[in-house]
Design a protein around this motif. Structure first.
Motif, PDB file in Angstrom:
ATOM      1  N   ALA A  21       0.675  -1.251   0.021  1.00  0.00           N
ATOM      2  CA  ALA A  21      -0.080   0.105  -0.005  1.00  0.00           C
ATOM      3  C   ALA A  21       0.736   1.226   0.089  1.00  0.00           C
ATOM      4  O   ALA A  21       1.855   1.301   0.618  1.00  0.00           O
ATOM      5  N   ASP A 200      -9.240  -2.744  -1.822  1.00  0.00           N
ATOM      6  CA  ASP A 200      -7.878  -2.039  -1.982  1.00  0.00           C
ATOM      7  C   ASP A 200      -7.854  -2.020  -3.488  1.00  0.00           C
ATOM      8  O   ASP A 200      -7.210  -0.971  -3.863  1.00  0.00           O
ATOM      9  N   ARG A 209      -5.468   7.616  -2.651  1.00  0.00           N
ATOM     10  CA  ARG A 209      -4.412   6.957  -1.724  1.00  0.00           C
ATOM     11  C   ARG A 209      -4.555   6.503  -0.243  1.00  0.00           C
ATOM     12  O   ARG A 209      -4.270   5.624   0.245  1.00  0.00           O
ATOM     13  N   THR A 210      -5.642   7.032   0.176  1.00  0.00           N
ATOM     14  CA  THR A 210      -6.415   6.672   1.384  1.00  0.00           C
ATOM     15  C   THR A 210      -7.915   6.656   1.308  1.00  0.00           C
ATOM     16  O   THR A 210      -8.425   7.415   0.469  1.00  0.00           O
ATOM     17  N   THR A 233      -3.368   2.808   4.402  1.00  0.00           N
ATOM     18  CA  THR A 233      -4.453   3.290   3.450  1.00  0.00           C
ATOM     19  C   THR A 233      -5.742   3.689   3.958  1.00  0.00           C
ATOM     20  O   THR A 233      -6.581   4.190   3.375  1.00  0.00           O
TER      21      THR A 233
END
Length: 523
Positions: A21, A200, A209-210, A233
């Protein structure tokens, strides 16, 4: 089908190595900074459920087997409602409404319950988990008639009136064989951890990104595994009505007996308050005694109605009492239904047992069984999908005992200790004969050194008892805060009268990042 059962169904039906991640941004990082490294690759259009705009949907291909990521791919259907106020947009709030069940319309359904301040700031994103709905669905090859006839075996496996489980063992073996024959290689890869990996992939396809997350019921376990696999994340996480991440599989099912006992005082008080309609007594003790007597009488003398294939017996009443107890909506009169759903169930069951049921009583009881199956069927999806897939997740996450004697002993013990559920949660299920075993241990849920989880929990939850939330809190340690509510029912957010204290904590956390300083109890 009573409207409340749509919500119940969503709650019940609403259970390889992770990818590397990207580093997570600090909670205060701006939306531009968080998304500058990527652009969404999803092609948005109409949803297969027919949900209207602003909800939109897209299809994402993910690996069937994450140990072989370049092998066979399966589809995951994703949905989204963009942030209501683009100028305030913070990012993505991924949603899961529990089950495991279809989740494609969750942005519209749960989104309507979220505070406006949250809807303003987040794109609401959800999806059908693998094997469910429009995401390469599994099937055990059951049609509508079979589902209605076996309605008392599809969610919980109720033993016979005398407590014997021979018929349950035969059903479990037959279902395990049918599920393997109709779903093949898919079954081995239907696990909560693989759904977390799919999440994910969705995050990456969204160009984020998160992400932040809200999960209900089974969705709390999904969220905890996502955080375990992809800790960097996660921005903010809310877990509503938690399971204990270390009480899984068969042991998780057995907690339903304790959960309904926790909920019963609310139901007994309801029976007293509606004594004239329910006719089970004028004190809590009388209501319990007469309810148990009614279910026992229907065990001895079940009734068949021409309106449904489901037998009206004690287990029928137990099953739908449990289901209706999920939400206080079943205990509240409305203009449309002046007699609450629970009162209708208990009154109609008593009338059938006494031999003087009206046509309305018969129609109501038939509507419960027929409606549960009809409400659990999606167009162009195998009819039994939503009423079978829970087995696949429970069997795939953790192996169940194979020894029939284990179930016989536990059913006998739980029938005595928890008569409201008559031993059903301890009974044998298809997982006892499942064709495949879990590929490996589940990811460990433990502290990661980031205080980013808010746990919400009603004290008298008939599905995920308070002990489950305490278990989640213990597993996450000081990374989490637990907010309990003096209320019954499953789901703090979806309660018909949401608790202002708990919803305030949710709103503050998702909008400002501020968690309560310590665990707290909301009156």
């Amino acid at each position: 089908m009573p409207r409340v059962l749509h919500r119940v169904l969503a709650a019940l039906l609403t259970v390889g190595a992770g990818l590397v991640a990207a580093p997570a941004a600090h909670a205060g990082t701006s939306p531009v900074q968080r998304t500058v490294d990527a652009v969404s690759t999803l092609r948005w259009g109409a949803c297969p459920t027919g949900a209207p705009a602003p909800q939109e949907c897209a299809t994402l291909q993910v690996p069937l087997d994450y140990r072989h990521p370049h092998g066979r791919a399966i589809s995951v259907e994703v949905s989204r409602i963009p942030a209501a106020d683009p100028g305030k947009r913070k990012g993505v709030l991924m949603l899961n409404g529990g089950g495991p069940s279809a989740g494609l319309d969750v942005p519209a359904s749960l989104g309507a319950l979220l505070p406006a301040e949250v809807r303003d700031r987040y794109d609401l994103v959800a999806f059908d988990p693998r094997g469910i709905g429009y995401s390469t669905p599994m099937s055990c090859g059951r049609g509508a008639d079979e589902l209605i006839r076996d309605v008392q075996l599809s969610l919980l496996s109720f033993p016979a009136a005398d407590g014997s489980i021979g018929a349950n063992v035969s059903f479990a073996k037959r279902m395990a064989k049918q599920c393997a024959a109709n779903s093949g290689d898919l079954l081995r890869h239907i696990t909560t951890a693989n759904v977390a990996r799919d999440m994910d992939r969705i995050r990456r396809a969204l160009g984020e990104r998160t992400v932040s997350y809200y999960g209900l019921s089974w969705g709390t376990y999904l969220g905890s595994l996502y955080r375990a696999l992809f800790p960097r994340t996660v921005d903010r996480m809310v877990l509503d009505s938690s399971v204990d991440p270390y009480v899984r599989g068969y042991d998780d099912f057995r907690t339903f007996s304790v959960a309904l006992e926790d909920r019963w005082p609310d139901l007994a008080a309801f029976g007293v308050a509606n004594a004239g309609s329910v006719r089970l007594g004028t004190t809590a003790r009388q209501v319990r005694k007469n309810y148990l007597a009614l279910t026992a009488q229907l065990d001895r003398h079940p009734v068949m109605l021409t309106e449904t294939l489901a037998p009206i017996n004690g287990n029928f009443v137990r099953l739908f009492t449990w289901l209706l107890s999920y939400n206080d909506a079943a205990l509240i009169a409305t203009e449309e239904e002046p007699l609450p759903q629970m009162a209708q169930l208990w009154r109609a069951a008593g009338a059938v047992a006494a031999g003087h049921a009206t046509s309305a009583d018969r129609a109501f009881l038939a509507g419960l069984a027929n409606g549960l199956v009809a409400g659990g069927t999606l167009p162009n999806v195998p009819q039994d999908n939503l009423l079978s897939v829970g087995w696949a997740y429970s069997c795939g996450d953790k192996a169940w005992p194979r020894n029939v004697g284990t179930y016989a002993r536990n059913v006998a013990a739980d029938r005595a200790a928890f008569p409201l559920t008559a031993g059903a949660p301890a009974n044998v299920a298809p997982c006892s004969a499942w064709a495949v075993q879990p590929a490996g241990p589940e990811p460990a849920v433990e502290p990661i050194g980031r205080r980013d989880v808010l746990i919400l929990q009603n004290e008298r939850d008939p599905s995920t008892p308070l002990n489950g939330a305490r278990g989640m809190r213990r597993a996450m340690g000081s990374d989490a805060v637990l907010v309990t509510v003096d209320a019954g029912g499953h789901g703090v957010l979806i309660h018909p009268k949401p608790n202002a204290c708990a919803i305030g904590a949710l709103t503050s956390y998702l909008t400002t990042g501020a968690l309560p300083a310590t665990d707290k109890a909301c009156a």
